[in-house]
Design an enzyme around this catalytic site. Structure first.
Site, PDB file in Angstrom:
ATOM      1  N   HIS A   1       7.051   4.009   5.515  1.00 58.47           N
ATOM      2  CA  HIS A   1       5.997   3.004   5.537  1.00 58.47           C
ATOM      3  C   HIS A   1       6.603   1.622   5.339  1.00 58.47           C
ATOM      4  O   HIS A   1       7.624   1.461   4.675  1.00 58.47           O
ATOM      5  CB  HIS A   1       4.955   3.288   4.452  1.00 58.47           C
ATOM      6  CG  HIS A   1       4.000   4.368   4.814  1.00 58.47           C
ATOM      7  ND1 HIS A   1       2.630   4.249   4.655  1.00 58.47           N
ATOM      8  CD2 HIS A   1       4.209   5.593   5.359  1.00 58.47           C
ATOM      9  CE1 HIS A   1       2.049   5.355   5.060  1.00 58.47           C
ATOM     10  NE2 HIS A   1       2.984   6.194   5.488  1.00 58.47           N
ATOM     11  N   GLU A   2       5.952   0.620   5.939  1.00 55.64           N
ATOM     12  CA  GLU A   2       6.417  -0.779   5.915  1.00 55.64           C
ATOM     13  C   GLU A   2       7.783  -0.959   6.586  1.00 55.64           C
ATOM     14  O   GLU A   2       8.428  -1.979   6.422  1.00 55.64           O
ATOM     15  CB  GLU A   2       6.462  -1.358   4.496  1.00 55.64           C
ATOM     16  CG  GLU A   2       5.119  -1.485   3.816  1.00 55.64           C
ATOM     17  CD  GLU A   2       4.706  -0.222   3.106  1.00 55.64           C
ATOM     18  OE1 GLU A   2       3.487   0.076   3.064  1.00 55.64           O
ATOM     19  OE2 GLU A   2       5.605   0.479   2.568  1.00 55.64           O
TER      20      GLU A   2
ATOM     21  N   HIS B   1       7.634  10.823  -2.941  1.00 55.34           N
ATOM     22  CA  HIS B   1       7.355   9.429  -2.623  1.00 55.34           C
ATOM     23  C   HIS B   1       8.437   8.537  -3.198  1.00 55.34           C
ATOM     24  O   HIS B   1       8.735   8.611  -4.387  1.00 55.34           O
ATOM     25  CB  HIS B   1       5.989   9.003  -3.183  1.00 55.34           C
ATOM     26  CG  HIS B   1       5.631   7.586  -2.841  1.00 55.34           C
ATOM     27  ND1 HIS B   1       5.304   6.647  -3.799  1.00 55.34           N
ATOM     28  CD2 HIS B   1       5.580   6.942  -1.653  1.00 55.34           C
ATOM     29  CE1 HIS B   1       5.043   5.496  -3.206  1.00 55.34           C
ATOM     30  NE2 HIS B   1       5.211   5.652  -1.909  1.00 55.34           N
ATOM     31  N   HIS B   2       9.046   7.718  -2.336  1.00 53.25           N
ATOM     32  CA  HIS B   2      10.055   6.748  -2.741  1.00 53.25           C
ATOM     33  C   HIS B   2       9.580   5.351  -2.355  1.00 53.25           C
ATOM     34  O   HIS B   2       9.645   4.970  -1.182  1.00 53.25           O
ATOM     35  CB  HIS B   2      11.394   7.011  -2.036  1.00 53.25           C
ATOM     36  CG  HIS B   2      12.109   8.236  -2.507  1.00 53.25           C
ATOM     37  ND1 HIS B   2      13.164   8.788  -1.805  1.00 53.25           N
ATOM     38  CD2 HIS B   2      11.931   9.021  -3.609  1.00 53.25           C
ATOM     39  CE1 HIS B   2      13.613   9.850  -2.454  1.00 53.25           C
ATOM     40  NE2 HIS B   2      12.872  10.009  -3.544  1.00 53.25           N
ATOM     41  N   GLU B   3       9.092   4.599  -3.313  1.00 49.87           N
ATOM     42  CA  GLU B   3       8.766   3.181  -3.061  1.00 49.87           C
ATOM     43  C   GLU B   3       9.969   2.336  -3.471  1.00 49.87           C
ATOM     44  O   GLU B   3      10.401   2.389  -4.620  1.00 49.87           O
ATOM     45  CB  GLU B   3       7.526   2.753  -3.839  1.00 49.87           C
ATOM     46  CG  GLU B   3       7.195   1.277  -3.709  1.00 49.87           C
ATOM     47  CD  GLU B   3       7.077   0.829  -2.263  1.00 49.87           C
ATOM     48  OE1 GLU B   3       7.902  -0.025  -1.842  1.00 49.87           O
ATOM     49  OE2 GLU B   3       6.175   1.324  -1.557  1.00 49.87           O
TER      50      GLU B   3
ATOM     51  N   GLU C   1      -5.536   2.640   4.793  1.00 51.32           N
ATOM     52  CA  GLU C   1      -5.611   1.982   3.486  1.00 51.32           C
ATOM     53  C   GLU C   1      -6.352   0.650   3.546  1.00 51.32           C
ATOM     54  O   GLU C   1      -7.002   0.251   2.572  1.00 51.32           O
ATOM     55  CB  GLU C   1      -4.209   1.774   2.918  1.00 51.32           C
ATOM     56  CG  GLU C   1      -3.332   0.841   3.733  1.00 51.32           C
ATOM     57  CD  GLU C   1      -1.904   0.788   3.207  1.00 51.32           C
ATOM     58  OE1 GLU C   1      -1.593   1.538   2.264  1.00 51.32           O
ATOM     59  OE2 GLU C   1      -1.107   0.011   3.736  1.00 51.32           O
TER      60      GLU C   1
ATOM     61  N   ASN D   1      -1.464 -10.840   3.832  1.00 50.86           N
ATOM     62  CA  ASN D   1      -0.756  -9.600   3.584  1.00 50.86           C
ATOM     63  C   ASN D   1       0.233  -9.845   2.460  1.00 50.86           C
ATOM     64  O   ASN D   1       0.589 -10.990   2.183  1.00 50.86           O
ATOM     65  CB  ASN D   1      -0.030  -9.152   4.864  1.00 50.86           C
ATOM     66  CG  ASN D   1       0.458  -7.714   4.782  1.00 50.86           C
ATOM     67  OD1 ASN D   1       1.455  -7.440   4.141  1.00 50.86           O
ATOM     68  ND2 ASN D   1      -0.250  -6.817   5.432  1.00 50.86           N
TER      69      ASN D   1
ATOM     70  N   GLU E   1       4.444   4.316   9.312  1.00 50.75           N
ATOM     71  CA  GLU E   1       3.210   3.541   9.215  1.00 50.75           C
ATOM     72  C   GLU E   1       3.326   2.401  10.217  1.00 50.75           C
ATOM     73  O   GLU E   1       2.919   2.521  11.343  1.00 50.75           O
ATOM     74  CB  GLU E   1       3.022   3.023   7.798  1.00 50.75           C
ATOM     75  CG  GLU E   1       1.705   2.287   7.595  1.00 50.75           C
ATOM     76  CD  GLU E   1       1.662   1.581   6.259  1.00 50.75           C
ATOM     77  OE1 GLU E   1       0.579   1.541   5.662  1.00 50.75           O
ATOM     78  OE2 GLU E   1       2.701   1.049   5.824  1.00 50.75           O
TER      79      GLU E   1
END
Length: 705
Positions: A484-485, A414-416, A509, A194, A503
């Site tokens: 997510h994450e 979307h905020h990464e 995915e 991962n 998530e």
């Protein structure tokens, strides 16, 4: 209505002797016993219907740099008992009303040498046990550092476990099914690569952990209300079959910084001899506080499409250009850069998704890769990655907002963060205000990669406080969050219902990264979903991904009927139709189910369930009162048999059944399905074949005929 009755009124539920104190569940099926060993070590045990579930297990915490840990030398100085019973209504959920009914025992302990006090509070429900440590305000226990929490769960045998490896940074693993004694030997094989991971033990596993005993008991170990504390994993002593808590450390190895008064999260044990009752349990939610958001009218379940799957499969890219070896925001000039021709978040492409959403009745469109910085976002210890404000030259925020608004479609931001949480918090107010100014009511946040705390982990106390801060700050701006994450959920969505999705597990995915086991979706409801809904992103119709991207040879290990069923079996108020519009256009009759299925429910019935093998669920839509059924199957074909006795007596319905064809198979024939209609009443029954990696989905509509 709620009722809180104290000791004198509920004495039948409690039993005290000089050496032990017993607590019974409201229905009497569970008995928990608390006692102190000769050296003053607190212990508990749990029985269900006369069978031992957890043998005598130690409780306590080991402290760092302290003259004495909170492990032993205790005496009981007070015990308080109570019972509680209420019904509360979730903002969104699987049911319209939830009963919160438990008996409680709070034991106050004094440590003789230090004159410190702690409280261990037990709540026993009809579906299991929750307990936590509480640290009252006192002069001898103010600030302290946790070296390790020493909570034990002593198993009664070598149970079958559905587990993923213990890891401080990711839950994105396929599940392994094995005996407890086999975990050590399978650990290396189970730990697949991962982008960010940190396994801590060859017998370490993550919660929510699902177990099944040889005599048919189902046991789930997890935690609830993870606030201002490190995430709990479990480490197995496989000689004695005893799990012990293992908290996520920070970069220095410390596992928690505490200031009294304070308390730990709840440690939870859900138990039944019927697997369906594990799925139906609301104990995790009940151990969280009621909503702290007074006006929840802006929190709405969403069904959406998005510019995402084409990037995941490699058909398009997040990055705008290939010209820059590195990117510095405010320095790199994207207006003069040559586009790479693969950037997915461009005006024309986004408008295509907006048109598709409007045509088919979806609520929103998610767009990833809209903002500058994707050329240089991952794999570096880079603090200032994104500003969450500046779009690429081919993404016109205002124009797209107006276009979407004209079509009745909301946009999802979307905020990464790429693990740079200080940078995210630095920009958060401006980013959320930017969303509100441009009509975005929901955000999908991401934390891919190593946490830029140089050695920090995704699930330690610092990061859990960040995730909570982001949820609470979003609530100030009336923004819904899909993280997510982030750390796996523990029922906090009851307290902050703007947390509409997470998530925190191996989602769809990974079907584009080599595939997931075909039975993966028959395990997730028993594990990851115990703590809250998952943004699993189902709805893939084209299983051979080289048809989207010739360089991607992955295969989605599922049939189309299975993908449809996931909208019912994988509960979430946030559901994505994840495939590209052109693939839905190829199968319009199957796509109809995704268009019809609800995302908010007034009732749910678990019809069949066996972890790792099959799950069949019926749910009643809140607004229309239509019913929907989903069945997902594991590796082996089987005949699913269900009754329609949940339908209203005396009424007639038409059921549309989307099912695997006779020759369907997730690997060799995944797009083979049939659609048929039949009249049903509450006396009807259905037996249907589910293919390997397959299943079926049913929509049920009342008819006056």
């Amino acid at each position: 209505m709620k009722h809180f009755l104290f000791t004198a009124l509920v004495w039948l539920a409690f039993f005290n002797t000089a050496n032990a104190q017993q607590l019974k569940s409201p229905n009497g099926k569970f008995v928990m016993e608390f006692s102190l060993q000769n050296d003053g070590t607190p212990t508990y045990s749990l029985n269900y219907k006369g069978k031992a579930v957890v043998k005598s297990s130690k409780l306590g915490l080991e402290l760092k740099n302290d003259k004495k840990s909170l492990l032993n030398d205790f005496t009981v100085i007070e015990s308080k008992t109570a019972t509680f019973d209420e019904n509360w209504k979730p903002v969104w959920g699987e049911v319209a009303s939830i009963r919160n009914h438990y008996n409680e025992l709070a034991v106050t302990l004094n440590q003789k040498e230090t004159d410190r006090h702690i409280v261990i509070r037990f709540r026993l429900f009809d579906d299991g046990l929750g307990f936590r440590y509480e640290f009252p305000s006192q002069k001898n226990l103010t600030y302290f550092v946790i070296k390790e929490e020493r909570t034990q769960f002593a198993m009664t045998g070598d149970h079958t476990a559905f587990w993923i490896p213990g890891d401080y940074d990711t839950q994105e693993y396929d599940y392994t099914t094995s005996k407890l004694s086999e975990i050590r030997g399978l650990s290396e094989k189970a730990t697949t690569a991962n982008v960010s991971q940190k396994s801590f033990s060859t017998t370490g596993v993550q919660t929510s952990l699902m177990l099944k005993t040889a005599d048919g008991l189902y046991i789930n170990l997890h935690e609830a209300a993870l606030i201002n504390y490190s995430c709990m994993h479990l480490n197995l002593d496989d000689k004695n079959m005893i799990f012990e808590s293992w908290l996520t450390p920070d970069a220095k190895g410390d596992k928690g910084y505490m200031q009294a008064p304070n308390h730990s999260p709840w440690r939870t044990i859900i138990v039944s001899d019927d697997a369906r009752e594990i799925l139906a349990s609301k104990m995790t939610l009940n151990l969280n506080e009621p909503s702290k958001i007074e006006d929840t009218s802006w929190i709405k379940p969403i069904k959406y499409v998005g510019v995402w799957w084409e990037m995941i499969t490699g058909k398009s890219s997040w990055a705008y250009t290939d010209e820059f070896p590195t990117v510095q925001l405010g320095v790199s000039n994207f207006s003069k850069a040559k586009p790479n021709g693969k950037h997915g978040a461009n005006n024309a492409n986004v408008k295509k998704y907006i048109d598709f959403a409007a045509k088919h009745g979806f609520d929103a469109v998610l767009v990833e890769g809209w903002n500058e910085g994707w050329e240089d976002w991952f794999g570096h210890s880079k603090d200032y990655v994104f500003d969450f404000l500046t779009p690429y030259p081919d993404f016109d925020v205002k124009d797209l907002h107006e276009y979407a608004k004209s079509k009745g479609i909301k946009m999802i931001m979307h905020h990464e963060t790429s693990g740079s949480v200080r940078n995210y918090e630095r920009h958060m107010d401006k980013a959320y205000q930017f969303m509100k100014d441009n009509g975005y009511d929901a955000v999908k946040s991401g934390y891919v990669g190593s946490i830029i705390e140089n050695g920090g982990n995704h699930y330690n106390q610092f990061m859990n406080n960040h995730f909570q801060y982001a949820i609470e700050k979003a609530a100030d701006y009336k923004i819904m969050v899909n993280a997510h994450e982030a750390v796996r959920p523990t029922g906090i969505s009851r307290t902050y219902p703007n947390l509409i999705g997470n998530e925190a597990a191996r989602g769809t995915e990974y079907q584009a990264f080599g595939g997931s086991k075909p039975n993966h979706v028959t395990v997730l409801p028993f594990t990851r979903l115990v703590g809250g809904p998952m943004d699993y992103t189902p709805g893939i119709f084209e299983m051979d991904l080289n048809k989207l991207n010739p360089d991607n040879n992955s295969h989605v290990n599922s049939t189309i009927a299975n993908q449809l069923a996931l909208y019912v079996t994988m509960y979430s108020p946030l559901q994505m139709a994840a495939d590209t519009p052109e693939n839905y256009d190829r199968f319009p009759d199957a796509f109809q189910f995704i268009k019809d299925v609800a995302v908010d429910w007034s009732d749910s019935k678990y019809l069949e369930a066996e972890p790792g093998q099959y799950v069949t669920v019926a749910r009643k839509a809140k607004v229309t009162n239509n019913w929907f059924i989903g069945n997902v199957n594991g590796d082996t074909s089987r005949t699913s048999t269900v009754k329609f006795d949940f339908l209203e007596k005396g009424k007639k319905y038409v059921a549309t059944i989307y099912a695997d064809a006779k020759d369907a198979h997730y690997k060799t024939n995944p797009q083979a399905y049939t659609i048929r209609k039949m009249n049903v009443t509450n006396k009807s029954k259905l037996a249907h074949l589910s293919a390997p990696g397959g299943g079926y989905a049913i929509s049920i509509v009342e008819t006056k005929k």
